[in-house]
Design a protein around this motif. Structure first.
Motif, PDB file in Angstrom:
ATOM      1  N   TYR A  34       4.239  98.924  41.560  1.00 43.23           N
ATOM      2  CA  TYR A  34       5.142  98.206  42.465  1.00 43.23           C
ATOM      3  C   TYR A  34       6.333  97.629  41.701  1.00 43.23           C
ATOM      4  CZ  TYR A  34       7.072  94.110  44.714  1.00 43.23           C
ATOM      5  OH  TYR A  34       7.947  93.155  45.183  1.00 43.23           O
ATOM      6  N   LEU A  35       6.064  96.981  40.565  1.00 47.05           N
ATOM      7  CA  LEU A  35       7.139  96.367  39.789  1.00 47.05           C
ATOM      8  C   LEU A  35       8.131  97.416  39.281  1.00 47.05           C
ATOM      9  CD1 LEU A  35       5.086  93.715  37.795  1.00 47.05           C
ATOM     10  CD2 LEU A  35       6.710  93.277  39.673  1.00 47.05           C
ATOM     11  N   GLY A  36       7.628  98.560  38.856  1.00 46.28           N
ATOM     12  CA  GLY A  36       8.511  99.637  38.413  1.00 46.28           C
ATOM     13  C   GLY A  36       9.370 100.166  39.543  1.00 46.28           C
ATOM     14  N   CYS A  37       8.757 100.356  40.703  1.00 45.48           N
ATOM     15  CA  CYS A  37       9.512 100.839  41.868  1.00 45.48           C
ATOM     16  C   CYS A  37      10.545  99.813  42.314  1.00 45.48           C
ATOM     17  CB  CYS A  37       8.561 101.172  43.015  1.00 45.48           C
ATOM     18  SG  CYS A  37       7.578 102.649  42.731  1.00 45.48           S
ATOM     19  N   ALA A  38      10.165  98.552  42.326  1.00 39.68           N
ATOM     20  CA  ALA A  38      11.101  97.504  42.750  1.00 39.68           C
ATOM     21  C   ALA A  38      12.247  97.359  41.763  1.00 39.68           C
ATOM     22  CB  ALA A  38      10.369  96.169  42.917  1.00 39.68           C
ATOM     23  N   SER A  39      11.934  97.451  40.481  1.00 43.57           N
ATOM     24  CA  SER A  39      12.973  97.333  39.464  1.00 43.57           C
ATOM     25  C   SER A  39      13.976  98.474  39.577  1.00 43.57           C
ATOM     26  CB  SER A  39      12.328  97.317  38.075  1.00 43.57           C
ATOM     27  OG  SER A  39      13.313  97.193  37.085  1.00 43.57           O
ATOM     28  N   ASN A  40      13.484  99.688  39.658  1.00 46.52           N
ATOM     29  CA  ASN A  40      14.379 100.835  39.803  1.00 46.52           C
ATOM     30  C   ASN A  40      15.085 100.798  41.145  1.00 46.52           C
ATOM     31  OD1 ASN A  40      15.103 103.713  40.562  1.00 46.52           O
ATOM     32  ND2 ASN A  40      14.552 103.951  38.400  1.00 46.52           N
ATOM     33  N   HIS A  87      10.627 100.095  48.121  1.00 46.80           N
ATOM     34  CA  HIS A  87      10.413 101.279  48.971  1.00 46.80           C
ATOM     35  C   HIS A  87      11.612 102.221  48.953  1.00 46.80           C
ATOM     36  CE1 HIS A  87       8.480 103.635  52.016  1.00 46.80           C
ATOM     37  NE2 HIS A  87       9.467 103.462  52.874  1.00 46.80           N
ATOM     38  N   SER A  88      12.741 101.770  48.453  1.00 50.92           N
ATOM     39  CA  SER A  88      13.982 102.534  48.617  1.00 50.92           C
ATOM     40  C   SER A  88      14.050 103.821  47.797  1.00 50.92           C
ATOM     41  CB  SER A  88      15.191 101.652  48.302  1.00 50.92           C
ATOM     42  OG  SER A  88      15.185 101.282  46.950  1.00 50.92           O
ATOM     43  N   ILE A  89      13.272 103.930  46.741  1.00 51.13           N
ATOM     44  CA  ILE A  89      13.336 105.162  45.949  1.00 51.13           C
ATOM     45  C   ILE A  89      12.211 106.136  46.297  1.00 51.13           C
ATOM     46  CG2 ILE A  89      14.592 104.118  44.024  1.00 51.13           C
ATOM     47  CD1 ILE A  89      11.877 103.996  42.521  1.00 51.13           C
ATOM     48  N   GLU A  90      11.326 105.758  47.195  1.00 49.96           N
ATOM     49  CA  GLU A  90      10.241 106.618  47.689  1.00 49.96           C
ATOM     50  C   GLU A  90       9.282 107.094  46.598  1.00 49.96           C
ATOM     51  OE1 GLU A  90       9.220 107.469  50.745  1.00 49.96           O
ATOM     52  OE2 GLU A  90      10.794 106.357  51.768  1.00 49.96           O
ATOM     53  N   PHE A  91       9.063 106.268  45.587  1.00 49.88           N
ATOM     54  CA  PHE A  91       8.051 106.563  44.586  1.00 49.88           C
ATOM     55  C   PHE A  91       6.897 105.569  44.674  1.00 49.88           C
ATOM     56  CE2 PHE A  91      11.549 108.811  42.381  1.00 49.88           C
ATOM     57  CZ  PHE A  91      10.916 110.048  42.242  1.00 49.88           C
ATOM     58  N   ALA A  98      -4.032 106.539  55.869  1.00 57.98           N
ATOM     59  CA  ALA A  98      -3.468 105.537  56.777  1.00 57.98           C
ATOM     60  C   ALA A  98      -1.975 105.759  56.998  1.00 57.98           C
ATOM     61  CB  ALA A  98      -3.693 104.135  56.219  1.00 57.98           C
ATOM     62  N   SER A  99      -1.388 106.689  56.254  1.00 61.73           N
ATOM     63  CA  SER A  99       0.051 106.964  56.305  1.00 61.73           C
ATOM     64  C   SER A  99       0.857 105.688  56.075  1.00 61.73           C
ATOM     65  CB  SER A  99       0.426 107.617  57.641  1.00 61.73           C
ATOM     66  OG  SER A  99       1.771 108.059  57.602  1.00 61.73           O
ATOM     67  N   LEU A 100       0.511 104.978  54.988  1.00 55.08           N
ATOM     68  CA  LEU A 100       1.138 103.692  54.670  1.00 55.08           C
ATOM     69  C   LEU A 100       1.564 103.627  53.214  1.00 55.08           C
ATOM     70  CD1 LEU A 100      -1.479 101.310  56.308  1.00 55.08           C
ATOM     71  CD2 LEU A 100       0.787 101.824  57.186  1.00 55.08           C
ATOM     72  N   HIS A 101       2.494 102.740  52.933  1.00 60.43           N
ATOM     73  CA  HIS A 101       2.905 102.379  51.581  1.00 60.43           C
ATOM     74  C   HIS A 101       2.541 100.904  51.394  1.00 60.43           C
ATOM     75  CE1 HIS A 101       5.328 106.037  50.928  1.00 60.43           C
ATOM     76  NE2 HIS A 101       5.549 105.955  52.224  1.00 60.43           N
TER      77      HIS A 101
END
Length: 143
Positions: A34-40, A87-91, A98-101
């Protein structure tokens, strides 16, 4: 007892006994992801727009960091901006059944709440496990 009551009791019981090592390690891995995705993601246009929008809401406090740029906002504002960024980079993580992030909802919410309640690291960890369990179970039931 209704199914809703059973579900609430199941989630409430999480953390009443120590978490097992595998749950702790999995949650730490999910947090790191999560932190990596949020940072990027903080570098994306959508995250920048979210930050501008949140900054115009009027600060309720400035005790929570916006991941990736060092700006401080209220827990609620930072939570929203960090959710958008992660969520913006979709990684970000996905729970296919559940089809969830889940992380983009769970971690920003927990950190926003922690900025108010001053919860311990252990309480944050238990909250994350509860969040994943609740969100993924509910997601599977309606997907």
């Amino acid at each position: 007892m209704t199914i809703t009551q059973e579900f609430a009791e199941l989630i409430t019981e999480i953390g009443s006994t120590p978490l097992i090592h595998e749950d702790i390690e999995a949650t730490r891995y999910l947090l790191l992801d999560y932190l990596g995705c949020a940072s990027n993601g903080s570098l994306t246009d959508s995250a920048r727009v979210g930050q501008v929008w949140a900054s115009r809401l009027g600060a309720v406090g400035t005790n929570q960091p916006v991941i990736g740029n060092g700006v401080m906002m209220s827990g609620l504002q930072a939570g929203m901006v960090n959710a958008i960024a992660s969520h913006s980079i979709e990684f970000d993580d996905v729970h296919n059944a559940a089809s969830l992030h889940p992380a983009v909802v769970i971690f920003p919410s927990i950190f926003a709440a922690q900025s108010i309640t001053k919860s311990s690291d252990q309480e944050v960890l238990v909250a994350a496990v509860k969040g994943y369990e609740a969100m993924c179970r509910l997601g599977r039931s309606v997907y």
